[in-house]
Design a protein around this motif. Structure first.
Motif, PDB file in Angstrom:
ATOM      1  N   PRO A  71       0.829  -1.207   0.000  1.00  0.00           N
ATOM      2  CA  PRO A  71       0.000   0.000   0.000  1.00  0.00           C
ATOM      3  C   PRO A  71       0.863   1.257   0.000  1.00  0.00           C
ATOM      4  N   GLY A  72       0.290   2.334  -0.471  1.00  0.00           N
ATOM      5  CA  GLY A  72       0.960   3.632  -0.423  1.00  0.00           C
ATOM      6  C   GLY A  72       1.990   3.825  -1.517  1.00  0.00           C
ATOM      7  N   ARG A  73       2.685   4.935  -1.407  1.00  0.00           N
ATOM      8  CA  ARG A  73       3.751   5.262  -2.355  1.00  0.00           C
ATOM      9  C   ARG A  73       4.982   4.451  -2.018  1.00  0.00           C
ATOM     10  N   ARG A  74       5.699   4.096  -3.044  1.00  0.00           N
ATOM     11  CA  ARG A  74       6.974   3.390  -2.882  1.00  0.00           C
ATOM     12  C   ARG A  74       8.047   4.247  -3.533  1.00  0.00           C
ATOM     13  N   ILE A  75       9.061   4.588  -2.737  1.00  0.00           N
ATOM     14  CA  ILE A  75      10.137   5.421  -3.259  1.00  0.00           C
ATOM     15  C   ILE A  75      11.476   4.729  -3.046  1.00  0.00           C
ATOM     16  N   VAL A  76      12.419   5.101  -3.860  1.00  0.00           N
ATOM     17  CA  VAL A  76      13.808   4.691  -3.686  1.00  0.00           C
ATOM     18  C   VAL A  76      14.570   5.924  -3.234  1.00  0.00           C
ATOM     19  N   TYR A  77      15.370   5.749  -2.194  1.00  0.00           N
ATOM     20  CA  TYR A  77      16.267   6.811  -1.752  1.00  0.00           C
ATOM     21  C   TYR A  77      17.638   6.179  -1.572  1.00  0.00           C
ATOM     22  N   THR A  78      18.603   6.660  -2.334  1.00  0.00           N
ATOM     23  CA  THR A  78      19.923   6.056  -2.378  1.00  0.00           C
ATOM     24  C   THR A  78      21.016   7.093  -2.165  1.00  0.00           C
ATOM     25  N   ASN A  79      22.129   6.632  -1.635  1.00  0.00           N
ATOM     26  CA  ASN A  79      23.321   7.477  -1.556  1.00  0.00           C
ATOM     27  C   ASN A  79      24.029   7.551  -2.895  1.00  0.00           C
ATOM     28  N   GLY A  80      23.555   6.809  -3.864  1.00  0.00           N
ATOM     29  CA  GLY A  80      24.020   6.944  -5.237  1.00  0.00           C
ATOM     30  C   GLY A  80      23.188   8.022  -5.919  1.00  0.00           C
ATOM     31  N   ASP A 137      20.051  -1.877   3.571  1.00  0.00           N
ATOM     32  CA  ASP A 137      21.074  -2.903   3.810  1.00  0.00           C
ATOM     33  C   ASP A 137      22.157  -2.453   4.786  1.00  0.00           C
ATOM     34  N   ASP A 138      22.277  -1.157   5.037  1.00  0.00           N
ATOM     35  CA  ASP A 138      23.279  -0.639   5.965  1.00  0.00           C
ATOM     36  C   ASP A 138      22.561  -0.229   7.249  1.00  0.00           C
ATOM     37  N   PRO A 139      22.802  -0.941   8.349  1.00  0.00           N
ATOM     38  CA  PRO A 139      22.037  -0.671   9.569  1.00  0.00           C
ATOM     39  C   PRO A 139      22.196   0.751  10.108  1.00  0.00           C
ATOM     40  N   HIS A 146      14.274   5.655  11.970  1.00  0.00           N
ATOM     41  CA  HIS A 146      13.616   5.135  13.168  1.00  0.00           C
ATOM     42  C   HIS A 146      13.271   6.278  14.115  1.00  0.00           C
ATOM     43  N   ALA A 147      14.205   7.189  14.335  1.00  0.00           N
ATOM     44  CA  ALA A 147      13.971   8.332  15.221  1.00  0.00           C
ATOM     45  C   ALA A 147      12.860   9.237  14.688  1.00  0.00           C
ATOM     46  N   MET A 148      12.668   9.233  13.377  1.00  0.00           N
ATOM     47  CA  MET A 148      11.624  10.050  12.761  1.00  0.00           C
ATOM     48  C   MET A 148      10.256   9.372  12.808  1.00  0.00           C
ATOM     49  N   GLY A 149      10.226   8.084  13.188  1.00  0.00           N
ATOM     50  CA  GLY A 149       8.956   7.372  13.313  1.00  0.00           C
ATOM     51  C   GLY A 149       8.714   6.296  12.277  1.00  0.00           C
ATOM     52  N   LEU A 150       9.634   6.080  11.358  1.00  0.00           N
ATOM     53  CA  LEU A 150       9.452   5.028  10.357  1.00  0.00           C
ATOM     54  C   LEU A 150       9.666   3.658  10.986  1.00  0.00           C
ATOM     55  N   ARG A 151       9.005   2.655  10.435  1.00  0.00           N
ATOM     56  CA  ARG A 151       9.322   1.264  10.748  1.00  0.00           C
ATOM     57  C   ARG A 151      10.581   0.954   9.948  1.00  0.00           C
ATOM     58  N   THR A 152      11.468   0.136  10.495  1.00  0.00           N
ATOM     59  CA  THR A 152      12.746  -0.116   9.828  1.00  0.00           C
ATOM     60  C   THR A 152      12.958  -1.606   9.605  1.00  0.00           C
ATOM     61  N   VAL A 153      13.464  -1.911   8.417  1.00  0.00           N
ATOM     62  CA  VAL A 153      13.740  -3.296   8.037  1.00  0.00           C
ATOM     63  C   VAL A 153      15.168  -3.369   7.515  1.00  0.00           C
ATOM     64  N   HIS A 154      15.980  -4.157   8.187  1.00  0.00           N
ATOM     65  CA  HIS A 154      17.368  -4.374   7.768  1.00  0.00           C
ATOM     66  C   HIS A 154      17.374  -5.576   6.827  1.00  0.00           C
ATOM     67  N   VAL A 155      17.848  -5.367   5.600  1.00  0.00           N
ATOM     68  CA  VAL A 155      17.892  -6.414   4.586  1.00  0.00           C
ATOM     69  C   VAL A 155      19.356  -6.766   4.337  1.00  0.00           C
ATOM     70  N   ALA A 156      19.797  -7.883   4.898  1.00  0.00           N
ATOM     71  CA  ALA A 156      21.200  -8.286   4.795  1.00  0.00           C
ATOM     72  C   ALA A 156      21.333  -9.737   5.232  1.00  0.00           C
ATOM     73  N   PRO A 157      22.418 -10.379   4.817  1.00  0.00           N
ATOM     74  CA  PRO A 157      22.606 -11.789   5.202  1.00  0.00           C
ATOM     75  C   PRO A 157      22.685 -12.009   6.710  1.00  0.00           C
ATOM     76  N   GLU A 158      23.311 -11.098   7.419  1.00  0.00           N
ATOM     77  CA  GLU A 158      23.490 -11.252   8.864  1.00  0.00           C
ATOM     78  C   GLU A 158      22.677 -10.194   9.604  1.00  0.00           C
ATOM     79  N   PRO A 159      21.930 -10.595  10.620  1.00  0.00           N
ATOM     80  CA  PRO A 159      21.166  -9.600  11.385  1.00  0.00           C
ATOM     81  C   PRO A 159      22.071  -8.689  12.197  1.00  0.00           C
ATOM     82  N   GLU A 160      21.608  -7.493  12.405  1.00  0.00           N
ATOM     83  CA  GLU A 160      22.308  -6.515  13.224  1.00  0.00           C
ATOM     84  C   GLU A 160      21.400  -6.201  14.409  1.00  0.00           C
ATOM     85  N   ALA A 161      21.875  -6.443  15.594  1.00  0.00           N
ATOM     86  CA  ALA A 161      21.084  -6.150  16.783  1.00  0.00           C
ATOM     87  C   ALA A 161      21.220  -4.674  17.115  1.00  0.00           C
ATOM     88  N   ALA A 162      20.128  -3.955  17.024  1.00  0.00           N
ATOM     89  CA  ALA A 162      20.129  -2.531  17.335  1.00  0.00           C
ATOM     90  C   ALA A 162      18.701  -2.108  17.643  1.00  0.00           C
TER      91      ALA A 162
END
Length: 180
Positions: A71-80, A137-139, A146-162
């Motif tokens: 649902p909703g808008r889907r955007i890409v935001y990249t450091n590229g 992919d970069d935790p 997260h501080a702004m209120g978004l739900r966050t999903v880390h996508v990577a082979p190894e989980p990052e506990a934070a």
């Protein structure tokens, strides 16, 4: 990136690679470090480092379908750059699944993980952080959203506990399949 640093700063490969990694760690991107320490032309850097082959990427119609069902808008935001992201999306067959693409140029070349970068891009898009999720992919790039209120999903082979990561997945298709 290393070749650009070598040529632009007239340093050897080992020094250029060291600077590339150091700038990424200290500034969020190699580009931000080069801009801060050497006043390089951001567009020249982005044009060169993104001049790569995309034919090694394969379309993913299943992922495209899953994204389209969100649902909703889907955007890409990249450091590229946005043009680079558009080429990646096209090669993967995902361009129709997104409503907008924002690159580091839209944030005034201020990179993630800096809060100002997210604030600028989210304001430009009209995004309500309390009604959005960020997949990354970069935790370290999930702390400000997260501080702004978004739900966050880390996508990577190894989980990052934070504390700033709500979910982790090593299989985006599976994760999205369970959502939709």
């Amino acid at each position: 990136m290393t070749d650009f640093v070598m040529r632009t700063l007239d340093v050897g490969r080992a020094q250029a690679d060291h600077l590339r990694r150091t700038y990424w760690a200290e500034h969020g991107t190699t580009l931000a470090g080069l801009m801060a320490n050497h006043d390089i032309d951001a567009d020249a850097y982005l044009d060169e480092v993104h001049d790569i082959r995309f034919d090694v990427l394969e379309p993913d119609p299943y992922l495209a379908d899953l994204l389209a069902q969100l649902p909703g808008r889907r955007i890409v935001y990249t450091n590229g750059s946005a043009p680079y992201a558009a080429q990646v999306l096209k090669a993967r067959g995902l361009e129709a699944a997104f409503d907008a693409i924002y690159g580091v140029e839209h944030a005034g070349y201020v990179p993630k993980p800096q809060s100002a970068a997210f604030e600028r891009v989210f304001a430009m898009d009209g995004l309500d952080p309390t009604q959005a999720a960020m997949f990354e992919d970069d935790p370290r790039n999930l702390a400000a959203p997260h501080a702004m209120g978004l739900r966050t999903v880390h996508v990577a082979p190894e989980p990052e506990a934070a504390d700033h990561i709500h979910h982790h997945t090593d299989d985006l298709n599976d994760f999205l399949g369970r959502l939709v």
